[in-house]
Write a protein that holds these residues in place. Structure first.
Motif, PDB file in Angstrom:
ATOM      1  N   GLU A   1       0.819  -1.218   0.000  1.00  0.00           N
ATOM      2  CA  GLU A   1       0.000   0.000   0.000  1.00  0.00           C
ATOM      3  C   GLU A   1       0.852   1.268   0.000  1.00  0.00           C
ATOM      4  O   GLU A   1       0.565   2.206  -0.739  1.00  0.00           O
ATOM      5  CB  GLU A   1      -0.954   0.006   1.198  1.00  0.00           C
TER       6      GLU A   1
ATOM      7  N   THR B   1     -13.279  -6.086  -1.029  1.00  0.00           N
ATOM      8  CA  THR B   1     -12.113  -5.357  -0.528  1.00  0.00           C
ATOM      9  C   THR B   1     -12.434  -3.896  -0.241  1.00  0.00           C
ATOM     10  O   THR B   1     -11.879  -3.325   0.692  1.00  0.00           O
ATOM     11  CB  THR B   1     -10.937  -5.433  -1.524  1.00  0.00           C
TER      12      THR B   1
ATOM     13  N   ARG C   1     -11.511  -1.217  -1.669  1.00  0.00           N
ATOM     14  CA  ARG C   1     -10.370  -0.318  -1.798  1.00  0.00           C
ATOM     15  C   ARG C   1     -10.734   0.888  -2.649  1.00  0.00           C
ATOM     16  O   ARG C   1     -11.243   0.750  -3.769  1.00  0.00           O
ATOM     17  CB  ARG C   1      -9.196  -1.061  -2.435  1.00  0.00           C
TER      18      ARG C   1
END
Length: 183
Positions: free
Chosen positions: A13, A88, A90
């Protein structure tokens, strides 16, 4: 989650965010901007639809097998990325930091994995297996689509890498299954 896995995800990340900041602040030359927009638009589906129409007509039996395998791999990839994006959650790079030149709007709010990249690689693997002479052109298209998703601020590098791995795996799997059934 283990400490090692957590550390790895944190490193991925942070690396993604460093690259994102560089990409979002880079004023790419006009030709790269045009190439990236054309590549991402090709990845919206029209390029694959055109191949899906032309290969059965001009590619004979091999073309029909290639399209069948690519279609099954592609639709499986779409179902998988829709699930993974929601699971997820994200956020996209363009939602975290503004881009200095790209004004494209994302097709949805989630980033991981790259659906454009999954479908690109899921489609080209079976076609390359049947038409190896087209491999360089097909790889150029798929890699251009993947790169465009990063340079246009739609995805992180890890989203695209995961998309390429998933799409390649699906394309190879469905080609292998079809060849087993045909034997």
């Amino acid at each position: 989650m283990s400490i090692l896995a957590h550390g790895l995800l944190s490193w991925i990340e942070s690396t993604d965010h460093v690259l994102m900041r560089r990409v979002h602040r880079w004023r790419a030359p006009r030709w790269i901007r045009l190439w990236m927009v054309c590549a991402t638009r090709g990845g919206d589906g029209w390029l694959w639809y055109a191949l899906g129409l032309l290969l059965p007509i001009f590619g004979g039996v091999e073309g029909r097998w290639a399209v069948l395998e690519a279609a099954v791999a592609c639709w499986t990839g779409i179902a998988l990325f829709l699930y993974l994006k929601r699971a997820t959650g994200r956020r996209r790079p363009c939602a975290l930091e503004p881009h200095c030149w790209s004004t494209l709007l994302p097709p949805d709010q989630f980033s991981f994995p790259s659906g454009h990249t999954i479908t690109a690689f899921a489609v080209i693997l079976p076609i390359m297996a049947h038409f190896p002479e087209a491999r360089f052109a097909l790889l150029f298209c798929a890699v251009s689509i993947a790169l465009s998703r990063i340079l246009l601020g739609m995805h992180f590098l890890s989203d695209v890498i995961a998309g390429a791995l998933i799409g390649s795996t699906l394309g190879a799997l469905f080609h292998s299954l079809a060849m087993t059934l045909a034997a």
